[in-house]
Enzyme design. Structure first.
Site, PDB file in Angstrom:
ATOM      1  N   ASP A   8       0.740  -1.112  -0.155  1.00 37.74           N
ATOM      2  CA  ASP A   8      -0.179  -0.080   0.042  1.00 37.74           C
ATOM      3  C   ASP A   8       0.975   1.379  -0.047  1.00 37.74           C
ATOM      4  O   ASP A   8       2.231   1.056   0.375  1.00 37.74           O
ATOM      5  CB  ASP A   8      -0.958   0.137   1.307  1.00 37.74           C
ATOM      6  N   ASP A 173      -2.195  -0.788   5.875  1.00 37.01           N
ATOM      7  CA  ASP A 173      -2.538  -0.404   7.141  1.00 37.01           C
ATOM      8  C   ASP A 173      -3.974  -0.421   7.434  1.00 37.01           C
ATOM      9  O   ASP A 173      -4.513  -0.150   8.548  1.00 37.01           O
ATOM     10  CB  ASP A 173      -1.982   1.004   7.632  1.00 37.01           C
TER      11      ASP A 173
END
Length: 206
Positions: A8, A173
């Site tokens: 990410d 996350d």
């Protein structure tokens, strides 16, 4: 054995600062910015932009209507870049190291043209390199037309990059994003925003 790693962007490679982004959008005149912005999945015209349903120019035009004044492209960019608190050098160093060790590295991000105008520029790391210099491929929500945690985003990356899920690790996350990747048989790691994951990642690679 893990051969591929998907990262990410916000919260993993770069540290996010949602409050600064909210502050900057409020500066533009968007008083309900806190309702419009989310750390993981945007809504309204923000979500439309990151899903690729509208262009950056349409976003600029719509924001202008919402705040009752003409907002420039650069002002929109400045506000979006409020999300980017820092690009920790340790993260970039480990990306280089992992590639040297033979891992294939990819980006999978809910993002938009304003943010990527910086991330894909030589200004990204402060040393003349863009994110593309650290990775083997970038998969961006606004280009593909779908956002995490939609399984179609993950399936697209697995297909396009010809990745075996059992040989792939995904770092994000967002718990919902990690959960979806896990459903597809991808190994997952869920560091918190800004957390130093550069040593722990090797426990997943053994």
């Amino acid at each position: 054995m893990i051969r591929n790693i998907i990262f990410d962007l916000g919260g993993v490679i770069i540290t996010l600062d949602p409050q600064e982004a909210i502050r900057r959008f409020r500066e533009l005149g968007l008083h309900d910015a806190v309702k419009q912005l989310d750390s993981y999945t945007q809504t309204g015209i923000f979500g439309d932009l990151e899903r690729g349903n509208i262009s950056d120019e349409t976003f600029r035009s719509e924001i202008s209507k919402m705040v009752n004044r003409e907002v420039s492209w650069d002002e929109c960019r400045y506000a979006w870049l409020g999300y980017a608190r820092e690009v920790p050098k340790r993260n970039l160093d480990v990306l280089r190291k992992l590639r040297e060790e033979g891992y294939r590295l990819f980006l999978l991000s809910n993002t938009n043209p304003y943010m990527m105008s910086w991330v894909k520029s030589p200004d990204f790391d402060g040393e003349g390199h863009s994110i593309e210099d650290y990775l083997d491929g970038c998969y961006l929500s606004y280009e593909i037309g779908v956002m995490k945690p939609d399984r179609r985003f993950f399936e697209h990356v697995l297909h396009e990059a010809q990745l075996n899920p059992s040989e792939t690790l995904f770092l994000d996350d967002g718990p919902a994003n990690v959960a979806m990747a896990g459903q597809l048989g991808i190994a997952t790691m869920c560091p918190k925003n800004g957390e130093d994951w550069t040593k722990d990642i090797y426990t997943y690679l053994k």
